[in-house]
Scaffold this motif. Structure first.
Motif, short mmCIF file in Angstrom:
data_model
loop_
_atom_site.label_atom_id
_atom_site.label_comp_id
_atom_site.label_asym_id
_atom_site.label_seq_id
_atom_site.Cartn_x
_atom_site.Cartn_y
_atom_site.Cartn_z
N ASN B 61 14.71 1.99 29.68
CA ASN B 61 13.31 2.01 30.10
C ASN B 61 12.62 0.68 29.81
N MET B 62 11.38 0.58 30.25
CA MET B 62 10.50 -0.52 29.88
C MET B 62 9.25 0.13 29.28
N PRO B 63 8.45 -0.62 28.49
CA PRO B 63 7.29 0.02 27.86
C PRO B 63 6.35 0.68 28.86
N HIS B 64 6.28 0.12 30.06
CA HIS B 64 5.32 0.61 31.05
C HIS B 64 5.98 1.38 32.18
N MET B 65 7.29 1.68 32.05
CA MET B 65 8.00 2.40 33.13
C MET B 65 9.06 3.27 32.49
N PRO B 66 9.08 4.55 32.85
CA PRO B 66 9.97 5.49 32.14
C PRO B 66 11.43 5.36 32.56
N SER B 67 12.30 5.92 31.73
CA SER B 67 13.75 5.93 32.03
C SER B 67 14.04 6.53 33.40
N THR B 68 13.32 7.57 33.76
CA THR B 68 13.59 8.22 35.06
C THR B 68 13.36 7.27 36.23
N TRP B 85 12.46 16.82 48.00
CA TRP B 85 12.88 16.43 46.65
C TRP B 85 13.58 17.58 45.94
N PRO B 87 14.53 18.89 42.19
CA PRO B 87 14.38 18.69 40.75
C PRO B 87 15.72 18.91 40.04
N PHE B 90 17.97 16.08 33.39
CA PHE B 90 18.56 14.77 33.15
C PHE B 90 18.73 14.51 31.66
N PHE B 92 19.64 10.94 29.17
CA PHE B 92 19.95 9.51 29.10
C PHE B 92 20.69 9.23 27.80
N ILE B 252 -8.43 -9.27 38.48
CA ILE B 252 -9.12 -8.02 38.16
C ILE B 252 -10.58 -8.11 38.60
#
Lengths: 252, 252
Positions: B61-68, B85, B87, B90, B92, B252
Motif C-alpha cells: 500500500n501507500m499512505p494515501h492509497m489502500p492495498s486493494t 463487479w 465482491p 482478500f 495480503f 488549490i
C-alpha cells in the motif's frame, strides 16, 4: 475537542462515548467508541506554518482503507463563509505528523482539524512558530445532528477524515454532527439509543440497516422491532426532535 | 493478458512497455511501466468458486492509497450486456489471495480480472474446482483507446483496480483502453509518444498536464512546445486518429 455528544464527561480523552458506558455496550462497540470518527479540534492562528503531531492506538491502515483515512487528520479553514480543504505533507511513523507550510494567510483564521476515522488518539499537539498566535476555539452552541450507524457512518472507507459523510454534512450545513457510527456494530441497540437521548439534538439519524442485513441473525420481525423500539426510546425523551430513518439495499 | 499495447513483445511478463523501451525512457518511467495498471485477464468458467493467487513486486500500500487499490485485483463478470463487479474475500500476505465463493452461475460466464494499479505482478494463478471449466479468453480485436497520462490516469487513488478511470471508461464503452499513466512522470515525452504510434488506436488521449504544472521546471512556452510536438508525433504516423487533449487546473 468538538464533535462529541458528551464533552463534559469525556474531557481529557478522545473517546466518542463516556467511560460510564463501557459496561453498558458490547465490547466491540466500546472498542470502536475509542476511534475518533467525527471528532475535531478547532483553533485560530495567523501562522504561515502549522504542524500537527500525534500518536495513535492501533494499526495505521486496513487493506481496503488507506492510512490517511484510518489514522490521518484532515485540516480545513473557514474562508468566505465556507470550509476549504488544506493540503499538507504527512508521515506515518511512531509519531504521525502533518505539516501545512507556506499558508497564504495575512490574518488570523479559523481552522478545523478532523481526527482519525478508524483509530484512537493517544496524544496530539498543534504547533506554530513562536511569534504566531494560536487559540483553541470553543464548541459552537448550535444543537447537533446525531447519527447512529454502521461503518458507512463511521467513515468507511473515506480517504481522509473530512470526507466521511457525516463530516461533509457538517460542513455543508455548518451544523455540528455527532458521529455514532460503529463499524459492523450499528445495530439499533438500547444503550446507544438511551445515550443519544442525553444529547439535545436538532435531529436524530438512524442509519443502522446495513448491519441488520443478515436475515438469519436479524429476521424481518426482529429488524422491525428494533426500529420501532429505537424510535420509541428517542421519542419518549425527545418528543419534538425529528428522527430520520434511512434504509439501504443489502446484497449485490 | 489484455489491456496492453504490445501483446506480442511483452509475452511472458506483466509489464506495460516492451523491454526494448527500457533504455529509451527515464528510469522512473520504466519502474512505473512494471506496474500493471490497466492490464487484465479474461477467462470463462462455470465455476461456483474462483480463487486468485499471485505475488507482487513492491509494497502492498501507500499512505494515501489502500492495498486493494495499489496491489489488489478486481473481478467483473459480463452479464446481460454489461460488466458487473464481483465482491470477494482478500488477504495480503506473501501470496495475495482473492476468493470468490458461492457464485450464482449455472452456466459458463466471461470474467475480467483487473491487475494491480501500483504494483508489479510476479506470478498469478486462477483456480477453479477440478470439475469446473476454465478457459482464458483471447483479446478482443477491437481497436483500443490509448491514454498517456499521470497518476490520475494510472489509477491513483482508486480503492480497486476496476475503479481507475481508464477501467471505468473501458467497461462503459466496451472498448479496450491502454493505460500509459505514469505517476508523477506523465510529461509528454517523445519515447512514449513514438511507442504510442505503434498502436493502431481508435483514439489517443493526452492527459499529462497535471505533471507539467510546476512553472519553474515547465514554463508555459515549454508546455506549449511539448503539446505541439506530441500532437505532431502522433499525427505524422496516425494522421486519421483523433487526439483528445485534456487539461486540469493546477493548485488549490
Amino acid at each position: 475537542m468538538q464533535g462529541n455528544g458528551w464533552p463534559e464527561q469525556i474531557k481529557g480523552s478522545y473517546q466518542r462515548l463516556p467511560l460510564s458506558m463501557k459496561t453498558l455496550v458490547r465490547p466491540p462497540v466500546w472498542a470502536l467508541a475509542l476511534n475518533t470518527a467525527g471528532e475535531f479540534i478547532e483553533f485560530t492562528t495567523n501562522a504561515k506554518n502549522i504542524s500537527v503531531r500525534y500518536g495513535v492506538t492501533g494499526a495505521f491502515n486496513m487493506p481496503h482503507m488507506p492510512s490517511t483515512g484510518v489514522s490521518g487528520t484532515d485540516l480545513y479553514t473557514f474562508n468566505n463563509g465556507k470550509w476549504e480543504w488544506m493540503p499538507g505533507k504527512f508521515s506515518f511513523k511512531d509519531t504521525v505528523t502533518y505539516n501545512f507550510n507556506n499558508i497564504n494567510a495575512s490574518v488570523s483564521k479559523l481552522y478545523r482539524l478532523y481526527l482519525p476515522l478508524y483509530n484512537g488518539v493517544k496524544w496530539l499537539q498543534v504547533g506554530v512558530a513562536r511569534d504566531a498566535s494560536l487559540a483553541f476555539a470553543a464548541a459552537q452552541p448550535s444543537r447537533p445532528v446525531v447519527v447512529y450507524g454502521t461503518s458507512i457512518a463511521q467513515g468507511g472507507c473515506a480517504s481522509r477524515p473530512g470526507l466521511g459523510w457525516t463530516a461533509i454534512l457538517e460542513r455543508s450545513l455548518n451544523i455540528p454532527v455527532i458521529n455514532l457510527g460503529f463499524s459492523g456494530n450499528g445495530r439499533l441497540e438500547a444503550p446507544i439509543l438511551n445515550a443519544m437521548t442525553e444529547i439535545d439534538a436538532r435531529a436524530y439519524i438512524l442509519d443502522c440497516i446495513p448491519n441488520l442485513g443478515d436475515s438469519i441473525s436479524y429476521p424481518d420481525a426482529e429488524v422491525r422491532k428494533r426500529i420501532i423500539d429505537a424510535v420509541a426510546i428517542l421519542r419518549k425523551v425527545r418528543p419534538a426532535v425529528p428522527i430520520l430513518l434511512t434504509e439501504m439495499e443489502i446484497g449485490i
